[in-house]
Design a protein around this motif. Sequence first.
Motif, mmCIF file in Angstrom:
data_model
loop_
_atom_site.group_PDB
_atom_site.id
_atom_site.type_symbol
_atom_site.label_atom_id
_atom_site.label_comp_id
_atom_site.label_asym_id
_atom_site.label_seq_id
_atom_site.Cartn_x
_atom_site.Cartn_y
_atom_site.Cartn_z
ATOM 1 N N ALA A 1 0.815 -1.209 0.000
ATOM 2 C CA ALA A 1 0.000 0.000 0.000
ATOM 3 C C ALA A 1 0.850 1.261 0.000
ATOM 4 N N LEU A 2 2.027 1.195 0.608
ATOM 5 C CA LEU A 2 2.859 2.395 0.715
ATOM 6 C C LEU A 2 4.311 1.992 0.862
ATOM 7 N N ARG A 3 5.165 2.707 0.155
ATOM 8 C CA ARG A 3 6.618 2.553 0.284
ATOM 9 C C ARG A 3 7.191 3.947 0.461
ATOM 10 N N LEU A 4 7.826 4.191 1.608
ATOM 11 C CA LEU A 4 8.239 5.552 1.955
ATOM 12 C C LEU A 4 9.650 5.528 2.518
ATOM 13 N N ASP A 5 10.553 6.296 1.895
ATOM 14 C CA ASP A 5 11.920 6.428 2.409
ATOM 15 C C ASP A 5 11.939 7.570 3.417
ATOM 16 N N VAL B 1 2.130 -0.692 14.812
ATOM 17 C CA VAL B 1 0.884 -0.413 14.111
ATOM 18 C C VAL B 1 -0.220 -0.280 15.147
ATOM 19 N N SER B 2 -1.083 0.715 15.007
ATOM 20 C CA SER B 2 -2.174 0.902 15.961
ATOM 21 C C SER B 2 -3.189 -0.234 15.823
ATOM 22 N N PRO B 3 -3.890 -0.579 16.906
ATOM 23 C CA PRO B 3 -4.811 -1.726 16.852
ATOM 24 C C PRO B 3 -5.961 -1.557 15.882
ATOM 25 N N ASP B 4 -6.316 -0.317 15.508
ATOM 26 C CA ASP B 4 -7.381 -0.106 14.517
ATOM 27 C C ASP B 4 -6.832 0.013 13.097
ATOM 28 N N GLN B 5 -5.522 -0.224 12.924
ATOM 29 C CA GLN B 5 -4.834 -0.207 11.632
ATOM 30 C C GLN B 5 -4.768 1.171 10.988
ATOM 31 N N ARG B 6 -5.060 2.219 11.721
ATOM 32 C CA ARG B 6 -5.052 3.555 11.127
ATOM 33 C C ARG B 6 -3.646 4.155 11.092
ATOM 34 N N PHE B 7 -2.862 3.969 12.162
ATOM 35 C CA PHE B 7 -1.564 4.629 12.276
ATOM 36 C C PHE B 7 -0.430 3.606 12.223
ATOM 37 N N VAL B 8 0.668 4.004 11.584
ATOM 38 C CA VAL B 8 1.923 3.263 11.624
ATOM 39 C C VAL B 8 2.982 4.236 12.136
ATOM 40 N N ALA B 9 3.691 3.849 13.188
ATOM 41 C CA ALA B 9 4.736 4.697 13.769
ATOM 42 C C ALA B 9 6.094 4.054 13.545
ATOM 43 N N GLN C 1 -5.535 6.632 7.115
ATOM 44 C CA GLN C 1 -6.898 7.051 6.793
ATOM 45 C C GLN C 1 -6.904 8.340 6.005
ATOM 46 N N ARG C 2 -5.991 9.257 6.371
ATOM 47 C CA ARG C 2 -5.953 10.568 5.714
ATOM 48 C C ARG C 2 -4.813 10.692 4.708
ATOM 49 N N SER C 3 -3.983 9.651 4.553
ATOM 50 C CA SER C 3 -2.785 9.724 3.696
ATOM 51 C C SER C 3 -1.956 10.950 4.081
ATOM 52 N N ALA C 4 -1.516 10.966 5.338
ATOM 53 C CA ALA C 4 -0.773 12.116 5.868
ATOM 54 C C ALA C 4 0.322 11.601 6.793
ATOM 55 N N ILE C 5 1.334 12.441 7.003
ATOM 56 C CA ILE C 5 2.476 12.076 7.841
ATOM 57 C C ILE C 5 2.766 13.190 8.831
ATOM 58 N N ALA C 6 3.148 12.821 10.054
ATOM 59 C CA ALA C 6 3.593 13.770 11.077
ATOM 60 C C ALA C 6 4.922 13.278 11.623
ATOM 61 N N THR C 7 5.786 14.204 12.021
ATOM 62 C CA THR C 7 7.057 13.843 12.630
ATOM 63 C C THR C 7 7.216 14.577 13.949
ATOM 64 N N MET C 8 7.940 13.964 14.867
ATOM 65 C CA MET C 8 8.210 14.598 16.154
ATOM 66 C C MET C 8 9.602 14.198 16.622
ATOM 67 N N THR C 9 10.282 15.154 17.238
ATOM 68 C CA THR C 9 11.606 14.922 17.787
ATOM 69 C C THR C 9 11.493 14.220 19.127
ATOM 70 N N HIS D 1 -3.181 13.985 17.905
ATOM 71 C CA HIS D 1 -3.008 15.408 18.191
ATOM 72 C C HIS D 1 -1.821 16.013 17.440
ATOM 73 N N LEU D 2 -1.075 15.202 16.699
ATOM 74 C CA LEU D 2 0.075 15.712 15.961
ATOM 75 C C LEU D 2 -0.372 16.493 14.734
ATOM 76 N N GLU D 3 0.548 17.312 14.204
ATOM 77 C CA GLU D 3 0.275 18.079 12.997
ATOM 78 C C GLU D 3 0.694 17.259 11.776
ATOM 79 N N TYR D 4 -0.274 16.935 10.925
ATOM 80 C CA TYR D 4 -0.027 16.067 9.785
ATOM 81 C C TYR D 4 0.039 16.865 8.484
#
Length: 569
Positions: free
Chosen positions: A483-487, A497-505, A518-526, A558-561
């Motif tokens: 479904a997705l390949r991301l460098d 992976v979140s239990p509802d399959q929505r998020f991958v960290a 779900q939203r095809s979006a990415i957030a990053t945090m230090t 709550h992260l900015e995506y």
Amino acid sequence: GSVRIASPTQSNLYDIDLPSVTRLVALSDAVYALDGAHELHRFDGKTTAVVDHQVRNIVGDGDTKLVCKLNSDLVITRKDAVVYRGHCPPAASPSTMAAVHDDFAALTADRMLIASRKGRQVEIQTPIKAEYELALSSTGVIAISDYRPPGASWFVKPDSNALEAGPAHGAQPYSVAVDGNLAAWGYADGTVIVLDTTTGTVWPLRGQSGSVNAVVIDAANARVVTSGRRDLRVWELKQPAGTLIRPMPCEISHVQASPDGRQAAIDCKDGHVRVWTRDSTSTVNPVHAHAGIAFGVQWVKGMICSGGYMDGHVVCSNPDGTDLRTLDSGTNRIVWLTASPDHDFLVFASDDGRVWRYDDRLQELYRHSSVYRMAISADGRLLGSCSLDGSLAVYDLVNHKLIAHVHDHVGATNNVAWIDDDLWTFGDDGAVKRWAVRNGSVTLRHTIDVNGRMHLVRSVRGLWAANAGDSVLVIGRDDDSIALRLDLGRALDALDVSPDQRFVAAGGNGEIAVIDLQRSAIATMTVGSPRPKHLSFLDAATLAYSEIAALKIVEVDHLEYVPFVTNEL
């Protein structure tokens, strides 16, 4: 080659010619200048005089003065009274000593860090043997940049008498700075790493062109200024989105939520297993311990069970430590352990290849040489295990028999997972294999090539995520598609992976990236760990992660995506 002295109103202006000025220090009663001939000059506004000879370095502030001479004599005075006399190392770096008001810090020739902070003097042994620089803040933080290859960073907290290692980084250190409770190290690869010495928060700042020649911290305004050969940068220190649960005395390997989600079990490299009660934010209590490293935790019948990486024991107990049970595998190491979907029994493997089951009694199931990971099917009837020799074994837990032992991958098989009713394996050879287990037989259904070695794999029902090589995140589905390949541009060290399959960290190199499928979006945090080695979703939106000596969580919704566009492969 001159010193100009004037009042703020430009009255009493006068110039003094010197061979060259290498250091200039202003104290409460006078200005001191060190010239190129190693003569130390004193100016009090009325008279000028040479007050010392053969001086290598001088620093000072207020009434405190530190003088290092060419013969290695070190003299520290306060209001002209000697408070320390010793020997300084033969370092050529300009910032080998520091003074702030009445506080000071310096390194002696025998590698002892001597410091006086808020009237308390300490001596701390260090491993520093060559060139270095140090800095001292008004709160008492001491930071040291050790330039002996490959280089290292060190710090002392404001009220501590212990020298601690700073955040790890692969490049050569080049500069150091402190302000308030913050310490920062600049590196030859253009990276600056800032550490809050009281909370453990780390900010990796990347992008300076070439070496970071100088760093200035403005703690009051949460800013850092860095300079290179041709550029000057100002960085904002934004507070990370994570919430500190509890400082920890050791490195965490796993965090496992209880079936009801009210508690989480934590293993640690100090051998202790702890339990965090989530409705009481900072309550983390010891449960039981291993002789050596604790590696792996699972919940079984309301108990916490853990594996011993050096004692070969599985230890189970109630969350309050009662009803302690110790299972001896007869070996030195428990390789892996996993609980059934209903948490009514435990399966674990020891390093001699034996696979065990434990519910009310301990039972050996079968042997699988170099067994590495195991997974139990959703109905609790089948067990799959993979091996470092590239093989796959499937065991029937109901009929108590081994139904398959097949060649799987070229090289190690690093993970195995049940996705819906099929068994999937992930290997060193970059292949993902889907096996059908039907009527006592195992058949290969499909193979996917992800073009990279996989060592991190997580799955939830019909979704799986893995690394492919060092930095590529691959997300796949049970329909044999990627479904997705991301460098992500950094080596990956942790994944969930979140239990509802929505998020991958995915975590690595001081950062966590969260993909919202779900939203095809990415957030990053230090994050405060240069290599976060554990991520664990405790529920659909709460992600637990380990930092340097700390357990933290973040609410990923709550992260900015930022949305992205992808073409499904």
